[in-house]
Design a protein around this motif. Structure first.
Motif, PDB file in Angstrom:
ATOM      1  N   PRO A  19       0.796  -1.227   0.000  1.00 57.82           N
ATOM      2  CA  PRO A  19       0.000   0.000   0.000  1.00 57.82           C
ATOM      3  C   PRO A  19       0.832   1.282   0.000  1.00 57.82           C
ATOM      4  O   PRO A  19       0.283   2.371  -0.120  1.00 57.82           O
ATOM      5  CB  PRO A  19      -0.818  -0.118   1.288  1.00 57.82           C
ATOM      6  CG  PRO A  19       0.047  -0.914   2.200  1.00 57.82           C
ATOM      7  CD  PRO A  19       0.758  -1.893   1.308  1.00 57.82           C
ATOM      8  N   PHE A  20       2.137   1.149   0.105  1.00 60.30           N
ATOM      9  CA  PHE A  20       3.016   2.320   0.103  1.00 60.30           C
ATOM     10  C   PHE A  20       3.542   2.639  -1.293  1.00 60.30           C
ATOM     11  O   PHE A  20       3.769   3.792  -1.624  1.00 60.30           O
ATOM     12  CB  PHE A  20       4.174   2.124   1.080  1.00 60.30           C
ATOM     13  CG  PHE A  20       3.691   1.948   2.497  1.00 60.30           C
ATOM     14  CD1 PHE A  20       3.303   3.038   3.255  1.00 60.30           C
ATOM     15  CD2 PHE A  20       3.583   0.687   3.053  1.00 60.30           C
ATOM     16  CE1 PHE A  20       2.826   2.881   4.548  1.00 60.30           C
ATOM     17  CE2 PHE A  20       3.115   0.511   4.348  1.00 60.30           C
ATOM     18  CZ  PHE A  20       2.738   1.612   5.096  1.00 60.30           C
ATOM     19  N   PRO A  62       0.342  -3.246  11.971  1.00 55.97           N
ATOM     20  CA  PRO A  62       0.000  -2.060  12.762  1.00 55.97           C
ATOM     21  C   PRO A  62       1.229  -1.380  13.347  1.00 55.97           C
ATOM     22  O   PRO A  62       2.130  -2.034  13.844  1.00 55.97           O
ATOM     23  CB  PRO A  62      -0.891  -2.618  13.870  1.00 55.97           C
ATOM     24  CG  PRO A  62      -1.465  -3.866  13.292  1.00 55.97           C
ATOM     25  CD  PRO A  62      -0.382  -4.431  12.415  1.00 55.97           C
ATOM     26  N   HIS A  63       1.251  -0.086  13.240  1.00 57.38           N
ATOM     27  CA  HIS A  63       2.301   0.787  13.777  1.00 57.38           C
ATOM     28  C   HIS A  63       3.637   0.615  13.064  1.00 57.38           C
ATOM     29  O   HIS A  63       4.685   0.875  13.641  1.00 57.38           O
ATOM     30  CB  HIS A  63       2.435   0.613  15.296  1.00 57.38           C
ATOM     31  CG  HIS A  63       1.132   0.835  15.997  1.00 57.38           C
ATOM     32  ND1 HIS A  63       0.576   2.080  16.137  1.00 57.38           N
ATOM     33  CD2 HIS A  63       0.258  -0.036  16.546  1.00 57.38           C
ATOM     34  CE1 HIS A  63      -0.586   1.969  16.765  1.00 57.38           C
ATOM     35  NE2 HIS A  63      -0.800   0.699  17.014  1.00 57.38           N
ATOM     36  N   CYS A  64       3.578   0.198  11.786  1.00 61.71           N
ATOM     37  CA  CYS A  64       4.824   0.126  11.017  1.00 61.71           C
ATOM     38  C   CYS A  64       5.308   1.540  10.708  1.00 61.71           C
ATOM     39  O   CYS A  64       4.544   2.487  10.675  1.00 61.71           O
ATOM     40  CB  CYS A  64       4.642  -0.696   9.745  1.00 61.71           C
ATOM     41  SG  CYS A  64       3.561   0.027   8.514  1.00 61.71           S
ATOM     42  N   ARG A  65       6.591   1.644  10.491  1.00 63.87           N
ATOM     43  CA  ARG A  65       7.214   2.945  10.186  1.00 63.87           C
ATOM     44  C   ARG A  65       7.749   2.887   8.756  1.00 63.87           C
ATOM     45  O   ARG A  65       8.540   2.015   8.415  1.00 63.87           O
ATOM     46  CB  ARG A  65       8.352   3.221  11.161  1.00 63.87           C
ATOM     47  CG  ARG A  65       9.040   4.563  10.948  1.00 63.87           C
ATOM     48  CD  ARG A  65      10.192   4.779  11.909  1.00 63.87           C
ATOM     49  NE  ARG A  65       9.822   4.548  13.286  1.00 63.87           N
ATOM     50  CZ  ARG A  65       9.360   5.486  14.127  1.00 63.87           C
ATOM     51  NH1 ARG A  65       9.198   6.716  13.696  1.00 63.87           N
ATOM     52  NH2 ARG A  65       9.052   5.181  15.367  1.00 63.87           N
ATOM     53  N   VAL A  66       7.300   3.823   7.934  1.00 65.26           N
ATOM     54  CA  VAL A  66       7.754   3.915   6.550  1.00 65.26           C
ATOM     55  C   VAL A  66       8.185   5.359   6.302  1.00 65.26           C
ATOM     56  O   VAL A  66       7.397   6.291   6.531  1.00 65.26           O
ATOM     57  CB  VAL A  66       6.631   3.506   5.573  1.00 65.26           C
ATOM     58  CG1 VAL A  66       7.072   3.700   4.132  1.00 65.26           C
ATOM     59  CG2 VAL A  66       6.218   2.059   5.814  1.00 65.26           C
ATOM     60  N   ASP A  76      -4.804   4.045   7.062  1.00 68.04           N
ATOM     61  CA  ASP A  76      -4.016   5.265   7.239  1.00 68.04           C
ATOM     62  C   ASP A  76      -2.851   5.372   6.251  1.00 68.04           C
ATOM     63  O   ASP A  76      -2.250   6.432   6.122  1.00 68.04           O
ATOM     64  CB  ASP A  76      -3.459   5.335   8.668  1.00 68.04           C
ATOM     65  CG  ASP A  76      -4.551   5.383   9.714  1.00 68.04           C
ATOM     66  OD1 ASP A  76      -5.649   5.909   9.431  1.00 68.04           O
ATOM     67  OD2 ASP A  76      -4.312   4.876  10.834  1.00 68.04           O
ATOM     68  N   THR A  77      -2.538   4.282   5.562  1.00 71.16           N
ATOM     69  CA  THR A  77      -1.446   4.298   4.587  1.00 71.16           C
ATOM     70  C   THR A  77      -1.915   5.043   3.337  1.00 71.16           C
ATOM     71  O   THR A  77      -3.109   5.321   3.182  1.00 71.16           O
ATOM     72  CB  THR A  77      -1.026   2.868   4.198  1.00 71.16           C
ATOM     73  OG1 THR A  77      -2.063   2.271   3.402  1.00 71.16           O
ATOM     74  CG2 THR A  77      -0.706   2.019   5.412  1.00 71.16           C
ATOM     75  N   PRO A  78      -1.023   5.332   2.406  1.00 70.21           N
ATOM     76  CA  PRO A  78      -1.441   5.998   1.165  1.00 70.21           C
ATOM     77  C   PRO A  78      -2.376   5.131   0.302  1.00 70.21           C
ATOM     78  O   PRO A  78      -3.055   5.641  -0.580  1.00 70.21           O
ATOM     79  CB  PRO A  78      -0.130   6.252   0.421  1.00 70.21           C
ATOM     80  CG  PRO A  78       0.948   6.145   1.434  1.00 70.21           C
ATOM     81  CD  PRO A  78       0.439   5.231   2.499  1.00 70.21           C
ATOM     82  N   CYS A  79      -2.401   3.822   0.566  1.00 70.38           N
ATOM     83  CA  CYS A  79      -3.224   2.872  -0.215  1.00 70.38           C
ATOM     84  C   CYS A  79      -2.964   3.015  -1.720  1.00 70.38           C
ATOM     85  O   CYS A  79      -3.883   2.919  -2.531  1.00 70.38           O
ATOM     86  CB  CYS A  79      -4.705   3.009   0.112  1.00 70.38           C
ATOM     87  SG  CYS A  79      -5.107   2.469   1.787  1.00 70.38           S
ATOM     88  N   GLU A  80      -1.687   3.236  -2.058  1.00 70.08           N
ATOM     89  CA  GLU A  80      -1.297   3.348  -3.464  1.00 70.08           C
ATOM     90  C   GLU A  80      -1.671   2.066  -4.211  1.00 70.08           C
ATOM     91  O   GLU A  80      -1.492   0.965  -3.698  1.00 70.08           O
ATOM     92  CB  GLU A  80       0.211   3.583  -3.585  1.00 70.08           C
ATOM     93  CG  GLU A  80       0.672   4.915  -3.079  1.00 70.08           C
ATOM     94  CD  GLU A  80       0.216   6.080  -3.949  1.00 70.08           C
ATOM     95  OE1 GLU A  80      -0.031   5.890  -5.158  1.00 70.08           O
ATOM     96  OE2 GLU A  80       0.114   7.183  -3.392  1.00 70.08           O
TER      97      GLU A  80
END
Length: 118
Positions: A19-20, A62-66, A76-80
Protein backbone atom coordinates in the motif's frame (compact mmCIF):
# COMPACT_ATOMS: atom_id res chain seq x y z
CA UNK A 1 7.66 -11.84 -2.07
CA UNK A 2 10.21 -14.58 -2.54
CA UNK A 3 8.72 -16.41 0.44
CA UNK A 4 5.52 -17.12 -1.52
CA UNK A 5 7.42 -18.43 -4.53
CA UNK A 6 9.75 -20.47 -2.33
CA UNK A 7 9.09 -22.33 0.91
CA UNK A 8 5.86 -20.42 1.60
CA UNK A 9 4.11 -21.24 -1.68
CA UNK A 10 1.66 -23.45 0.21
CA UNK A 11 0.45 -20.38 2.12
CA UNK A 12 0.26 -17.82 -0.69
CA UNK A 13 -2.69 -15.49 -1.23
CA UNK A 14 -3.87 -14.53 -4.72
CA UNK A 15 -2.41 -11.04 -4.37
CA UNK A 16 0.31 -9.51 -2.21
CA UNK A 17 -0.12 -5.70 -2.24
CA UNK A 18 2.20 -2.95 -1.06
CA UNK A 19 0.00 0.00 0.00
CA UNK A 20 3.02 2.32 0.10
CA UNK A 21 4.25 1.82 -3.48
CA UNK A 22 1.17 0.39 -5.18
CA UNK A 23 3.08 -2.67 -6.36
CA UNK A 24 1.36 -6.02 -6.23
CA UNK A 25 2.18 -9.57 -7.21
CA UNK A 26 -0.31 -12.24 -8.25
CA UNK A 27 0.49 -15.83 -7.26
CA UNK A 28 -2.66 -17.64 -8.46
CA UNK A 29 -5.35 -16.94 -11.08
CA UNK A 30 -8.55 -15.42 -9.61
CA UNK A 31 -10.41 -18.59 -10.60
CA UNK A 32 -8.01 -20.78 -8.63
CA UNK A 33 -8.03 -21.32 -4.91
CA UNK A 34 -5.37 -19.54 -2.92
CA UNK A 35 -3.86 -20.91 0.25
CA UNK A 36 -3.56 -17.99 2.68
CA UNK A 37 -6.64 -18.93 4.70
CA UNK A 38 -6.82 -22.07 6.80
CA UNK A 39 -9.74 -24.44 6.29
CA UNK A 40 -10.62 -26.15 9.57
CA UNK A 41 -11.78 -29.74 9.25
CA UNK A 42 -15.57 -29.65 8.98
CA UNK A 43 -15.53 -25.83 8.82
CA UNK A 44 -16.28 -23.30 6.10
CA UNK A 45 -14.25 -23.91 2.96
CA UNK A 46 -12.78 -20.41 2.90
CA UNK A 47 -10.70 -21.06 -0.18
CA UNK A 48 -13.56 -22.31 -2.35
CA UNK A 49 -16.71 -20.56 -1.08
CA UNK A 50 -17.68 -18.85 -4.37
CA UNK A 51 -17.11 -18.62 -8.11
CA UNK A 52 -14.28 -16.17 -7.44
CA UNK A 53 -12.58 -16.12 -4.06
CA UNK A 54 -9.78 -13.55 -3.99
CA UNK A 55 -7.40 -13.42 -1.05
CA UNK A 56 -5.34 -10.25 -0.71
CA UNK A 57 -2.56 -9.71 1.79
CA UNK A 58 -0.95 -6.34 2.29
CA UNK A 59 2.66 -5.57 3.16
CA UNK A 60 1.59 -3.89 6.38
CA UNK A 61 1.47 -4.40 10.12
CA UNK A 62 0.00 -2.06 12.76
CA UNK A 63 2.30 0.79 13.78
CA UNK A 64 4.82 0.13 11.02
CA UNK A 65 7.21 2.95 10.19
CA UNK A 66 7.75 3.92 6.55
CA UNK A 67 9.98 6.86 5.64
CA UNK A 68 9.89 8.03 9.27
CA UNK A 69 6.07 8.04 9.54
CA UNK A 70 4.13 5.57 11.68
CA UNK A 71 0.91 4.04 10.35
CA UNK A 72 -1.44 2.60 12.95
CA UNK A 73 -3.96 1.12 10.50
CA UNK A 74 -3.89 -0.04 6.89
CA UNK A 75 -6.47 2.61 6.00
CA UNK A 76 -4.02 5.27 7.24
CA UNK A 77 -1.45 4.30 4.59
CA UNK A 78 -1.44 6.00 1.16
CA UNK A 79 -3.22 2.87 -0.22
CA UNK A 80 -1.30 3.35 -3.46
CA UNK A 81 -2.53 1.07 -6.24
CA UNK A 82 -5.81 0.24 -4.50
CA UNK A 83 -7.90 1.81 -7.26
CA UNK A 84 -6.27 -0.46 -9.86
CA UNK A 85 -6.54 -3.51 -7.63
CA UNK A 86 -10.18 -2.73 -6.79
CA UNK A 87 -11.01 -2.29 -10.49
CA UNK A 88 -9.49 -5.72 -11.21
CA UNK A 89 -11.53 -7.30 -8.41
CA UNK A 90 -14.70 -5.64 -9.70
CA UNK A 91 -13.96 -6.86 -13.24
CA UNK A 92 -14.11 -10.42 -11.89
CA UNK A 93 -17.74 -9.84 -10.81
CA UNK A 94 -17.00 -9.53 -7.09
CA UNK A 95 -19.72 -7.28 -5.61
CA UNK A 96 -18.57 -4.21 -3.70
CA UNK A 97 -20.45 -5.05 -0.51
CA UNK A 98 -19.40 -5.48 3.10
CA UNK A 99 -21.93 -7.86 4.79
CA UNK A 100 -20.34 -7.19 8.20
CA UNK A 101 -19.38 -3.57 7.50
CA UNK A 102 -15.87 -2.52 6.54
CA UNK A 103 -13.18 -4.56 8.23
CA UNK A 104 -11.86 -2.90 11.39
CA UNK A 105 -9.93 -5.79 12.94
CA UNK A 106 -6.84 -7.69 11.88
CA UNK A 107 -8.19 -10.77 13.65
CA UNK A 108 -8.13 -13.97 11.66
CA UNK A 109 -11.58 -14.66 13.11
CA UNK A 110 -13.13 -11.43 11.81
CA UNK A 111 -15.90 -13.22 9.87
CA UNK A 112 -18.16 -15.80 11.53
CA UNK A 113 -18.82 -18.94 9.49
CA UNK A 114 -22.50 -18.09 8.94
CA UNK A 115 -21.54 -14.77 7.27
CA UNK A 116 -18.74 -16.16 5.10
CA UNK A 117 -20.93 -17.20 2.13
CA UNK A 118 -22.23 -13.62 1.73
Amino acid sequence: MGFFTGSGRGRAPHILWDPFTGAFAQFFPATSRAKALFDAVGGTRTNRAGKVVIQIESLFFPHCRVNGKVFARLVDTPCEGWDDLHAWISSRGVPDVWPMGRLTSLSRNACPADKWPT
